[in-house]
Design an enzyme around this catalytic site. Structure first.
Site, PDB file in Angstrom:
ATOM      1  N   GLY A  12       0.830  -1.200   0.000  1.00  0.00           N
ATOM      2  CA  GLY A  12       0.000   0.000   0.000  1.00  0.00           C
ATOM      3  C   GLY A  12       0.863   1.247   0.000  1.00  0.00           C
ATOM      4  O   GLY A  12       2.045   1.197  -0.343  1.00  0.00           O
ATOM      5  N   CYS A  13       0.272   2.347   0.392  1.00  0.00           N
ATOM      6  CA  CYS A  13       0.990   3.622   0.463  1.00  0.00           C
ATOM      7  C   CYS A  13       2.254   3.438   1.297  1.00  0.00           C
ATOM      8  O   CYS A  13       2.186   3.022   2.451  1.00  0.00           O
ATOM      9  CB  CYS A  13       0.086   4.683   1.077  1.00  0.00           C
ATOM     10  SG  CYS A  13       0.932   6.240   1.394  1.00  0.00           S
ATOM     11  N   PHE A  14       3.399   3.744   0.727  1.00  0.00           N
ATOM     12  CA  PHE A  14       4.643   3.442   1.426  1.00  0.00           C
ATOM     13  C   PHE A  14       4.862   4.228   2.695  1.00  0.00           C
ATOM     14  O   PHE A  14       5.651   3.834   3.548  1.00  0.00           O
ATOM     15  CB  PHE A  14       5.863   3.478   0.515  1.00  0.00           C
ATOM     16  CG  PHE A  14       6.130   4.722  -0.304  1.00  0.00           C
ATOM     17  CD1 PHE A  14       5.632   5.969  -0.007  1.00  0.00           C
ATOM     18  CD2 PHE A  14       6.937   4.603  -1.431  1.00  0.00           C
ATOM     19  CE1 PHE A  14       5.918   7.079  -0.779  1.00  0.00           C
ATOM     20  CE2 PHE A  14       7.235   5.703  -2.217  1.00  0.00           C
ATOM     21  CZ  PHE A  14       6.725   6.950  -1.889  1.00  0.00           C
ATOM     22  N   TRP A  15       4.153   5.323   2.898  1.00  0.00           N
ATOM     23  CA  TRP A  15       4.318   6.085   4.143  1.00  0.00           C
ATOM     24  C   TRP A  15       3.925   5.251   5.356  1.00  0.00           C
ATOM     25  O   TRP A  15       4.643   5.164   6.332  1.00  0.00           O
ATOM     26  CB  TRP A  15       3.478   7.346   4.135  1.00  0.00           C
ATOM     27  CG  TRP A  15       3.772   8.319   3.038  1.00  0.00           C
ATOM     28  CD1 TRP A  15       4.953   8.515   2.374  1.00  0.00           C
ATOM     29  CD2 TRP A  15       2.846   9.252   2.484  1.00  0.00           C
ATOM     30  NE1 TRP A  15       4.807   9.512   1.443  1.00  0.00           N
ATOM     31  CE2 TRP A  15       3.523   9.986   1.486  1.00  0.00           C
ATOM     32  CE3 TRP A  15       1.509   9.538   2.737  1.00  0.00           C
ATOM     33  CZ2 TRP A  15       2.912  10.991   0.753  1.00  0.00           C
ATOM     34  CZ3 TRP A  15       0.897  10.541   2.002  1.00  0.00           C
ATOM     35  CH2 TRP A  15       1.593  11.250   1.024  1.00  0.00           C
ATOM     36  N   GLY A  16       2.758   4.631   5.297  1.00  0.00           N
ATOM     37  CA  GLY A  16       2.287   3.821   6.419  1.00  0.00           C
ATOM     38  C   GLY A  16       3.045   2.521   6.557  1.00  0.00           C
ATOM     39  O   GLY A  16       3.287   2.046   7.664  1.00  0.00           O
TER      40      GLY A  16
END
Length: 160
Positions: A12-16
């Site tokens: 998923g979104c690499f930030w999380g």
């Protein structure tokens, strides 16, 4: 100090994803980036066009004397929905579920872990996670590194 190892994960979104991996004891570093596509040195904007083939990923460096690869895999399966080919939460495109390994042992462990997840019935649908030897990893721009630390964990889809 033991020799560290690394593997690359898309969930998923690499930030999380980066934030989640950083919280595991034994993880030395987690770096956001891009992997699995055809373009060399892609930018975030390039990847967002969905034409490069890259996934948003996190390169996880860990100390195998402090955390087993199986524990990292366990966390990976719980931080996202591995039944979605190119979507996590409301985000679509470069968010595929993927494990890129850096050794034959990791490759075997990842495949066995996927089989165990599949047979557990926990997900209710077939797991579509790609497992393959690690391709080139391209580090994301500095603005994407440690995003949750800079902007608060609530800014990351996996932490809402």
């Amino acid at each position: 100090m033991a020799r560290t190892q690394h593997a690359i994960f898309g969930a998923g979104c690499f930030w999380g994803v980066e934030h989640s991996f950083r919280r595991i004891d034994g993880v030395i570093d987690a770096t956001t980036g891009y992997a699995g596509g055809t373009m060399e040195n892609p930018s975030y904007e390039d990847v967002c066009t969905h034409t490069t083939g890259h996934a948003e990923v996190v390169r996880v460096e860990y100390d195998p004397e402090r955390v087993a690869f199986d524990e990292i895999l366990h966390a990976f399966w719980r931080m996202h929905d591995p039944t979605r080919r190119a979507q996590q939460d409301g985000d679509t495109g470069q968010y595929r579920s993927v494990i890129f390994t850096t050794s034959d042992e990791q490759l075997e462990q990842a495949r066995a872990s996927k089989d165990a997840e599949e047979s557990s019935g926990r997900h209710g649908e077939p797991i579509v996670t790609q497992i393959a030897p690690a391709p080139a990893f391209y580090r994301a721009e500095e603005r994407h590194q440690r995003y949750a630390e800079k902007h608060g964990a609530g800014a990351c889809p996996q932490n809402r």
